[in-house]
Design a protein around this motif. Sequence first.
Motif, PDB file in Angstrom:
ATOM      1  N   ALA A 295       9.110   5.861  -1.716  1.00  0.00           N
ATOM      2  CA  ALA A 295       7.674   5.458  -2.152  1.00  0.00           C
ATOM      3  C   ALA A 295       7.201   4.937  -0.922  1.00  0.00           C
ATOM      4  CB  ALA A 295       7.896   4.522  -3.150  1.00  0.00           C
ATOM      5  N   GLU A 296       7.658   3.884  -0.219  1.00  0.00           N
ATOM      6  CA  GLU A 296       6.985   3.078   0.704  1.00  0.00           C
ATOM      7  C   GLU A 296       6.315   4.200   1.678  1.00  0.00           C
ATOM      8  OE1 GLU A 296       9.390  -1.237   0.449  1.00  0.00           O
ATOM      9  OE2 GLU A 296      10.351   0.331   2.018  1.00  0.00           O
ATOM     10  N   LYS A 297       7.240   4.846   2.305  1.00  0.00           N
ATOM     11  CA  LYS A 297       6.877   6.094   3.003  1.00  0.00           C
ATOM     12  C   LYS A 297       5.956   6.906   2.753  1.00  0.00           C
ATOM     13  CE  LYS A 297      11.532   6.011   5.657  1.00  0.00           C
ATOM     14  NZ  LYS A 297      12.531   6.792   5.889  1.00  0.00           N
ATOM     15  N   GLU A 298       5.932   7.342   1.639  1.00  0.00           N
ATOM     16  CA  GLU A 298       4.889   8.134   1.070  1.00  0.00           C
ATOM     17  C   GLU A 298       3.594   7.357   0.832  1.00  0.00           C
ATOM     18  OE1 GLU A 298       4.627  11.571  -0.239  1.00  0.00           O
ATOM     19  OE2 GLU A 298       6.262  11.524   1.334  1.00  0.00           O
ATOM     20  N   VAL A 299       3.571   6.314   0.302  1.00  0.00           N
ATOM     21  CA  VAL A 299       2.315   5.443   0.297  1.00  0.00           C
ATOM     22  C   VAL A 299       1.698   5.019   1.682  1.00  0.00           C
ATOM     23  CG1 VAL A 299       1.431   3.104  -0.248  1.00  0.00           C
ATOM     24  CG2 VAL A 299       2.884   4.268  -1.937  1.00  0.00           C
ATOM     25  N   LEU A 300       2.477   4.845   2.415  1.00  0.00           N
ATOM     26  CA  LEU A 300       1.888   4.652   4.005  1.00  0.00           C
ATOM     27  C   LEU A 300       1.169   6.242   4.409  1.00  0.00           C
ATOM     28  CD1 LEU A 300       1.532   2.925   6.532  1.00  0.00           C
ATOM     29  CD2 LEU A 300       3.725   3.736   7.185  1.00  0.00           C
ATOM     30  N   LYS A 301       1.896   7.063   4.276  1.00  0.00           N
ATOM     31  CA  LYS A 301       1.764   8.464   4.742  1.00  0.00           C
ATOM     32  C   LYS A 301       0.250   8.843   3.686  1.00  0.00           C
ATOM     33  CE  LYS A 301       4.555  11.713   4.696  1.00  0.00           C
ATOM     34  NZ  LYS A 301       5.717  12.804   4.152  1.00  0.00           N
ATOM     35  N   ARG A 302       0.140   8.399   2.638  1.00  0.00           N
ATOM     36  CA  ARG A 302      -1.034   8.903   1.996  1.00  0.00           C
ATOM     37  C   ARG A 302      -2.298   8.033   2.030  1.00  0.00           C
ATOM     38  NH1 ARG A 302       0.804  11.831  -3.650  1.00  0.00           N
ATOM     39  NH2 ARG A 302       3.016  12.485  -3.029  1.00  0.00           N
ATOM     40  N   GLY A 303      -1.979   6.883   2.645  1.00  0.00           N
ATOM     41  CA  GLY A 303      -2.837   5.769   2.815  1.00  0.00           C
ATOM     42  C   GLY A 303      -3.499   5.245   1.470  1.00  0.00           C
ATOM     43  N   LEU A 304      -2.424   4.893   0.620  1.00  0.00           N
ATOM     44  CA  LEU A 304      -2.615   3.877  -0.596  1.00  0.00           C
ATOM     45  C   LEU A 304      -2.077   2.514  -0.367  1.00  0.00           C
ATOM     46  CD1 LEU A 304      -0.831   6.800  -3.161  1.00  0.00           C
ATOM     47  CD2 LEU A 304      -3.403   6.382  -2.537  1.00  0.00           C
ATOM     48  N   SER A 305      -2.608   1.800  -1.340  1.00  0.00           N
ATOM     49  CA  SER A 305      -2.332   0.442  -1.430  1.00  0.00           C
ATOM     50  C   SER A 305      -0.741   0.059  -1.629  1.00  0.00           C
ATOM     51  CB  SER A 305      -2.946  -0.384  -2.600  1.00  0.00           C
ATOM     52  OG  SER A 305      -2.397  -1.563  -2.489  1.00  0.00           O
ATOM     53  N   ASN A 306      -0.162  -0.861  -0.754  1.00  0.00           N
ATOM     54  CA  ASN A 306       1.205  -1.281  -0.715  1.00  0.00           C
ATOM     55  C   ASN A 306       1.389  -1.895  -2.107  1.00  0.00           C
ATOM     56  OD1 ASN A 306       1.750  -0.397   1.949  1.00  0.00           O
ATOM     57  ND2 ASN A 306       1.138  -2.774   2.695  1.00  0.00           N
ATOM     58  N   GLU A 307       0.591  -2.186  -3.000  1.00  0.00           N
ATOM     59  CA  GLU A 307       0.840  -2.728  -4.268  1.00  0.00           C
ATOM     60  C   GLU A 307       1.630  -1.393  -5.293  1.00  0.00           C
ATOM     61  OE1 GLU A 307      -2.657  -4.095  -5.791  1.00  0.00           O
ATOM     62  OE2 GLU A 307      -2.662  -5.916  -4.562  1.00  0.00           O
ATOM     63  N   ILE A 308       1.194  -0.234  -4.819  1.00  0.00           N
ATOM     64  CA  ILE A 308       1.908   0.694  -5.708  1.00  0.00           C
ATOM     65  C   ILE A 308       3.136   0.977  -5.627  1.00  0.00           C
ATOM     66  CG2 ILE A 308       1.713   3.253  -5.723  1.00  0.00           C
ATOM     67  CD1 ILE A 308      -1.113   3.111  -4.887  1.00  0.00           C
ATOM     68  N   VAL A 309       3.789   0.557  -4.602  1.00  0.00           N
ATOM     69  CA  VAL A 309       5.230   0.374  -4.393  1.00  0.00           C
ATOM     70  C   VAL A 309       5.999  -0.642  -5.660  1.00  0.00           C
ATOM     71  CG1 VAL A 309       7.261  -0.198  -3.240  1.00  0.00           C
ATOM     72  CG2 VAL A 309       5.303   0.843  -1.892  1.00  0.00           C
ATOM     73  N   GLU A 310       5.329  -1.667  -5.746  1.00  0.00           N
ATOM     74  CA  GLU A 310       5.620  -2.551  -7.065  1.00  0.00           C
ATOM     75  C   GLU A 310       5.342  -1.845  -8.434  1.00  0.00           C
ATOM     76  OE1 GLU A 310       7.075  -5.383  -6.813  1.00  0.00           O
ATOM     77  OE2 GLU A 310       6.834  -5.344  -4.639  1.00  0.00           O
ATOM     78  N   ASP A 311       4.410  -0.982  -8.625  1.00  0.00           N
ATOM     79  CA  ASP A 311       4.274  -0.283  -9.636  1.00  0.00           C
ATOM     80  C   ASP A 311       5.454   0.644  -9.807  1.00  0.00           C
ATOM     81  OD1 ASP A 311       2.918   0.751 -12.050  1.00  0.00           O
ATOM     82  OD2 ASP A 311       1.899   2.084 -11.035  1.00  0.00           O
ATOM     83  N   ILE A 312       5.944   1.258  -8.698  1.00  0.00           N
ATOM     84  CA  ILE A 312       6.905   2.319  -8.773  1.00  0.00           C
ATOM     85  C   ILE A 312       8.208   1.679  -9.174  1.00  0.00           C
ATOM     86  CG2 ILE A 312       8.433   3.913  -7.428  1.00  0.00           C
ATOM     87  CD1 ILE A 312       5.857   5.045  -7.823  1.00  0.00           C
ATOM     88  N   LEU A 313       8.299   0.630  -8.511  1.00  0.00           N
ATOM     89  CA  LEU A 313       9.663  -0.333  -8.969  1.00  0.00           C
ATOM     90  C   LEU A 313       9.547  -0.334 -10.643  1.00  0.00           C
ATOM     91  CD1 LEU A 313      12.200  -1.423  -8.011  1.00  0.00           C
ATOM     92  CD2 LEU A 313      10.825  -3.467  -7.550  1.00  0.00           C
TER      93      LEU A 313
END
Length: 348
Positions: A295-313
């Motif tokens: 998820a961290e790599k995909e968020v970075l690749k897509r230019g999304l907010s890092n907060e989304i990783v917490e949402d995934i968790l």
Amino acid sequence: MKSKIPFLTRLRYFSVENESVVDRLTGHLLRLRASNGDQIDIDLSSKDEAKIRRRAKLIWDIREGYVSSRTLKREDRERLKSASTGVTLRGPATEHEVDLIGAALHDEMPWMRPVTEKIWLDMRSHLQSGGVGVKFSPTLIVGPPGIGKSHLARRLGELSKSPSMAIDVSATTEGFSVVGSQRTWGSSTPGRPVQAILETGVGNPIVVIDEICKARIVTSSNGANTSVLHGLLGLLEPVSARNWDCPYHQTSFDMSHVNWILTANLNDRLPDALRSRMRIVSVPPLTTDHLVQFAEKEVLKRGLSNEIVEDILRLLSAYPDQHPLRNLRTVTKHLNDIEALCKMPILV
């Protein structure tokens, strides 16, 4: 690196589509006799003409025995003609390039290391022994759904600059998609691996057979049987693959350079003859750490907010360990939904 290799092992393609074989043989005989004497005008006897007709018939009979030109479509004949000069091999040219591919796969999909490590070593060994392009042993990846088995094959194709394709057995249980069909079937078609080689001119594509454990045997109206399981036996065996008979083109191809990756949730449903032709590698279910890293790599690749990783968790924590929805598909779907919302225009 590209290198030309023979692909058609039995086909003799005569470039006489619009010319008469009789005329060509006649011209050849006249030139031959003219080179042996000083005559300008040479008349052929009836005996000569009869011999030429017999030789022309022999040539056409031989040609018909190698490829049924009357039933092949024009585009199929043109592809065979192009492939008669050989196909190329693509992939890394040095061990350093192989190492870069292996490192990229290890970094992107660390949970697939049991598979990527073996493929990496195969490619290194292939180059060390004088081989050209990407080449590895047929590999069966056994593991739960949604761990990236098919994605691995596609990434390997991208990194090695080799064509890749995926054939989903759960959607296509018969063997047509892999080996092609004979003219006795209602709608004849070539197998996708052969078709890809003829279209791209690349002899070592990466072919993924997804969910091979769901393959079944299909019987036509005239009693002929077809199955991916049966069709793969000759393609995975190195000796038979070098001179593989194509039921659609009615000729033989060298399929020994094709790279095969098969995926399955269980391997005990596969026949022993098929399992003996492959290296079987088991991959365990993904851990939460693996999914978060993805998820961290995909968020970075897509230019999304890092907060989304917490949402995934938080999303993953809603499922107990070993739950079938704790996989890459669930994470990817959630990221796709969030990305779509972020790109949605604001209505004023």
